[in-house]
Scaffold this motif. Sequence first.
Motif, PDB file in Angstrom:
ATOM      1  N   ALA A 143       0.827  -1.213   0.000  1.00  9.66           N
ATOM      2  CA  ALA A 143       0.000   0.000   0.000  1.00  9.66           C
ATOM      3  C   ALA A 143       0.862   1.264   0.000  1.00  9.66           C
ATOM      4  O   ALA A 143       0.425   2.312  -0.465  1.00  9.66           O
ATOM      5  CB  ALA A 143      -0.937  -0.001   1.207  1.00  9.66           C
ATOM      6  N   GLY A 144       2.080   1.169   0.500  1.00 13.68           N
ATOM      7  CA  GLY A 144       2.997   2.309   0.511  1.00 13.68           C
ATOM      8  C   GLY A 144       4.058   2.189  -0.568  1.00 13.68           C
ATOM      9  O   GLY A 144       5.212   2.563  -0.351  1.00 13.68           O
ATOM     10  N   LYS A 145       3.657   1.687  -1.741  1.00 15.95           N
ATOM     11  CA  LYS A 145       4.650   1.432  -2.795  1.00 15.95           C
ATOM     12  C   LYS A 145       5.383   2.686  -3.246  1.00 15.95           C
ATOM     13  O   LYS A 145       6.504   2.599  -3.723  1.00 15.95           O
ATOM     14  CB  LYS A 145       4.015   0.706  -3.972  1.00 15.95           C
ATOM     15  N   SER A 146       4.798   3.862  -3.064  1.00 20.28           N
ATOM     16  CA  SER A 146       5.525   5.081  -3.430  1.00 20.28           C
ATOM     17  C   SER A 146       6.717   5.301  -2.496  1.00 20.28           C
ATOM     18  O   SER A 146       7.693   5.947  -2.885  1.00 20.28           O
ATOM     19  CB  SER A 146       4.605   6.293  -3.412  1.00 20.28           C
ATOM     20  N   PHE A 147       6.667   4.752  -1.283  1.00 19.34           N
ATOM     21  CA  PHE A 147       7.788   4.851  -0.336  1.00 19.34           C
ATOM     22  C   PHE A 147       8.721   3.652  -0.428  1.00 19.34           C
ATOM     23  O   PHE A 147       9.931   3.779  -0.367  1.00 19.34           O
ATOM     24  CB  PHE A 147       7.273   4.932   1.108  1.00 19.34           C
ATOM     25  N   TYR A 148       8.139   2.438  -0.545  1.00 21.91           N
ATOM     26  CA  TYR A 148       8.917   1.202  -0.432  1.00 21.91           C
ATOM     27  C   TYR A 148       9.162   0.505  -1.765  1.00 21.91           C
ATOM     28  O   TYR A 148       9.835  -0.509  -1.812  1.00 21.91           O
ATOM     29  CB  TYR A 148       8.218   0.236   0.538  1.00 21.91           C
ATOM     30  N   GLY A 149       8.616   1.052  -2.836  1.00 17.65           N
ATOM     31  CA  GLY A 149       8.846   0.480  -4.160  1.00 17.65           C
ATOM     32  C   GLY A 149      10.273   0.750  -4.617  1.00 17.65           C
ATOM     33  O   GLY A 149      11.039   1.465  -3.960  1.00 17.65           O
ATOM     34  N   PRO A 150      10.652   0.206  -5.764  1.00 18.96           N
ATOM     35  CA  PRO A 150      12.026   0.351  -6.258  1.00 18.96           C
ATOM     36  C   PRO A 150      12.499   1.807  -6.382  1.00 18.96           C
ATOM     37  O   PRO A 150      13.672   2.083  -6.199  1.00 18.96           O
ATOM     38  CB  PRO A 150      11.969  -0.321  -7.633  1.00 18.96           C
ATOM     39  N   ASP A 151      11.585   2.730  -6.649  1.00 16.92           N
ATOM     40  CA  ASP A 151      11.978   4.133  -6.796  1.00 16.92           C
ATOM     41  C   ASP A 151      11.683   4.971  -5.553  1.00 16.92           C
ATOM     42  O   ASP A 151      11.887   6.181  -5.548  1.00 16.92           O
ATOM     43  CB  ASP A 151      11.248   4.748  -8.005  1.00 16.92           C
ATOM     44  N   GLY A 152      11.209   4.328  -4.487  1.00 17.96           N
ATOM     45  CA  GLY A 152      10.836   5.054  -3.272  1.00 17.96           C
ATOM     46  C   GLY A 152      12.026   5.359  -2.379  1.00 17.96           C
ATOM     47  O   GLY A 152      13.106   4.775  -2.517  1.00 17.96           O
ATOM     48  N   VAL A 153      11.829   6.289  -1.453  1.00 18.04           N
ATOM     49  CA  VAL A 153      12.916   6.703  -0.555  1.00 18.04           C
ATOM     50  C   VAL A 153      13.373   5.573   0.359  1.00 18.04           C
ATOM     51  O   VAL A 153      14.534   5.538   0.762  1.00 18.04           O
ATOM     52  CB  VAL A 153      12.527   7.938   0.286  1.00 18.04           C
ATOM     53  N   TYR A 154      12.474   4.637   0.691  1.00 20.07           N
ATOM     54  CA  TYR A 154      12.828   3.493   1.528  1.00 20.07           C
ATOM     55  C   TYR A 154      12.950   2.218   0.690  1.00 20.07           C
ATOM     56  O   TYR A 154      12.876   1.113   1.214  1.00 20.07           O
ATOM     57  CB  TYR A 154      11.769   3.257   2.612  1.00 20.07           C
ATOM     58  N   GLY A 155      13.093   2.363  -0.609  1.00 19.68           N
ATOM     59  CA  GLY A 155      13.106   1.239  -1.533  1.00 19.68           C
ATOM     60  C   GLY A 155      14.169   0.198  -1.243  1.00 19.68           C
ATOM     61  O   GLY A 155      13.983  -0.979  -1.541  1.00 19.68           O
ATOM     62  N   ASN A 156      15.295   0.615  -0.634  1.00 18.45           N
ATOM     63  CA  ASN A 156      16.349  -0.366  -0.339  1.00 18.45           C
ATOM     64  C   ASN A 156      15.933  -1.336   0.765  1.00 18.45           C
ATOM     65  O   ASN A 156      16.526  -2.400   0.904  1.00 18.45           O
ATOM     66  CB  ASN A 156      17.672   0.315   0.006  1.00 18.45           C
ATOM     67  N   PHE A 157      14.900  -1.019   1.549  1.00 20.31           N
ATOM     68  CA  PHE A 157      14.426  -1.916   2.600  1.00 20.31           C
ATOM     69  C   PHE A 157      13.439  -2.963   2.079  1.00 20.31           C
ATOM     70  O   PHE A 157      13.118  -3.914   2.775  1.00 20.31           O
ATOM     71  CB  PHE A 157      13.751  -1.141   3.720  1.00 20.31           C
ATOM     72  N   ALA A 158      12.916  -2.772   0.873  1.00 13.19           N
ATOM     73  CA  ALA A 158      11.924  -3.698   0.323  1.00 13.19           C
ATOM     74  C   ALA A 158      12.543  -5.082   0.135  1.00 13.19           C
ATOM     75  O   ALA A 158      13.634  -5.225  -0.400  1.00 13.19           O
ATOM     76  CB  ALA A 158      11.407  -3.168  -1.008  1.00 13.19           C
ATOM     77  N   GLY A 159      11.839  -6.084   0.645  1.00 15.53           N
ATOM     78  CA  GLY A 159      12.316  -7.457   0.542  1.00 15.53           C
ATOM     79  C   GLY A 159      13.453  -7.780   1.490  1.00 15.53           C
ATOM     80  O   GLY A 159      14.125  -8.792   1.340  1.00 15.53           O
ATOM     81  N   ARG A 160      13.662  -6.953   2.493  1.00 13.54           N
ATOM     82  CA  ARG A 160      14.814  -7.126   3.388  1.00 13.54           C
ATOM     83  C   ARG A 160      14.408  -6.951   4.851  1.00 13.54           C
ATOM     84  O   ARG A 160      13.309  -6.531   5.174  1.00 13.54           O
ATOM     85  CB  ARG A 160      15.886  -6.066   3.067  1.00 13.54           C
ATOM     86  N   ASP A 161      15.363  -7.251   5.736  1.00 10.82           N
ATOM     87  CA  ASP A 161      15.221  -6.966   7.161  1.00 10.82           C
ATOM     88  C   ASP A 161      15.647  -5.515   7.352  1.00 10.82           C
ATOM     89  O   ASP A 161      16.814  -5.168   7.200  1.00 10.82           O
ATOM     90  CB  ASP A 161      16.114  -7.901   7.978  1.00 10.82           C
ATOM     91  N   ALA A 162      14.697  -4.655   7.677  1.00 14.42           N
ATOM     92  CA  ALA A 162      14.951  -3.222   7.795  1.00 14.42           C
ATOM     93  C   ALA A 162      15.273  -2.808   9.230  1.00 14.42           C
ATOM     94  O   ALA A 162      15.385  -1.620   9.515  1.00 14.42           O
ATOM     95  CB  ALA A 162      13.744  -2.443   7.292  1.00 14.42           C
ATOM     96  N   SER A 163      15.465  -3.759  10.138  1.00 14.28           N
ATOM     97  CA  SER A 163      15.623  -3.451  11.561  1.00 14.28           C
ATOM     98  C   SER A 163      16.767  -2.481  11.837  1.00 14.28           C
ATOM     99  O   SER A 163      16.586  -1.469  12.516  1.00 14.28           O
ATOM    100  CB  SER A 163      15.847  -4.742  12.358  1.00 14.28           C
ATOM    101  N   ARG A 164      17.962  -2.772  11.343  1.00 17.95           N
ATOM    102  CA  ARG A 164      19.130  -1.930  11.626  1.00 17.95           C
ATOM    103  C   ARG A 164      18.950  -0.528  11.046  1.00 17.95           C
ATOM    104  O   ARG A 164      19.192   0.471  11.706  1.00 17.95           O
ATOM    105  CB  ARG A 164      20.409  -2.564  11.097  1.00 17.95           C
ATOM    106  N   GLY A 165      18.494  -0.447   9.818  1.00 17.07           N
ATOM    107  CA  GLY A 165      18.302   0.853   9.179  1.00 17.07           C
ATOM    108  C   GLY A 165      17.260   1.698   9.894  1.00 17.07           C
ATOM    109  O   GLY A 165      17.445   2.894  10.077  1.00 17.07           O
ATOM    110  N   MET A 166      16.166   1.067  10.303  1.00 18.29           N
ATOM    111  CA  MET A 166      15.120   1.805  11.016  1.00 18.29           C
ATOM    112  C   MET A 166      15.609   2.237  12.405  1.00 18.29           C
ATOM    113  O   MET A 166      15.317   3.333  12.853  1.00 18.29           O
ATOM    114  CB  MET A 166      13.850   0.958  11.146  1.00 18.29           C
ATOM    115  N   ALA A 167      16.365   1.376  13.051  1.00 19.23           N
ATOM    116  CA  ALA A 167      16.886   1.703  14.381  1.00 19.23           C
ATOM    117  C   ALA A 167      17.848   2.883  14.314  1.00 19.23           C
ATOM    118  O   ALA A 167      17.809   3.782  15.145  1.00 19.23           O
ATOM    119  CB  ALA A 167      17.584   0.492  14.987  1.00 19.23           C
ATOM    120  N   LYS A 168      18.695   2.898  13.304  1.00 20.39           N
ATOM    121  CA  LYS A 168      19.719   3.934  13.189  1.00 20.39           C
ATOM    122  C   LYS A 168      19.270   5.121  12.337  1.00 20.39           C
ATOM    123  O   LYS A 168      20.042   6.061  12.141  1.00 20.39           O
ATOM    124  CB  LYS A 168      21.002   3.332  12.606  1.00 20.39           C
ATOM    125  N   GLN A 169      18.050   5.068  11.841  1.00 21.75           N
ATOM    126  CA  GLN A 169      17.534   6.122  10.972  1.00 21.75           C
ATOM    127  C   GLN A 169      18.454   6.358   9.777  1.00 21.75           C
ATOM    128  O   GLN A 169      18.738   7.489   9.394  1.00 21.75           O
ATOM    129  CB  GLN A 169      17.348   7.433  11.756  1.00 21.75           C
TER     130      GLN A 169
END
Length: 178
Positions: free
Chosen positions: A101-127
């Motif tokens: 539903a947030g594909k504009s953020f998490y899709g391949p061209d989104g600002v958080y796109g590198n987290f798609a299909g991955r464990d985003a824990s470290r990145g989210m924790a460290k901002q």
Amino acid sequence: MSFSNPLNILLIPPILYLVFRLIVPHPLKQTPAASTYSEQVYNWLPSKHPDIICQRRYTATELLEYDGTGLKKGGQRILLAILRVGPDGKWGERTVFDVTAGKSFYGPDGVYGNFAGRDASRGMAKQSFELDMLRPTDQPLDTLSDLTKAEIENMRGWHEHFERKYIVCGELVEDGEA
């Protein structure tokens, strides 16, 4: 009734219409018999139901398939995982969220796109949205043992945000546990 008052003359057509509708009901408001089925009666059914994703356990390699690149072809959803930390500070499972539903953020061209299909824990924790926040999928899951209390609290906040906004669709586990 006096026809000398213009208001009386204006009220005659609506009253006649209401009397007519009481005598002759509107054809669209008649309900068909309960046992009758026709495409015209049930035209609200979608031509195809939307794809669903079932609750399951994912390995890092399996999760990578849901990185959003298949969306352009009309396929896969976008999933990502975040470690759940309870209010008491105890660590739980790594929850997998369907963030399609947030594909504009998490899709391949989104600002958080590198987290798609991955464990985003470290990145989210460290901002941090840098690629070095992501563990290679052929290695064991990140232990996150070097995170500070503030970073753990930050990760917990992100998990709570995702729980309120997106569908929980599974759990991220080590290879061999799925």
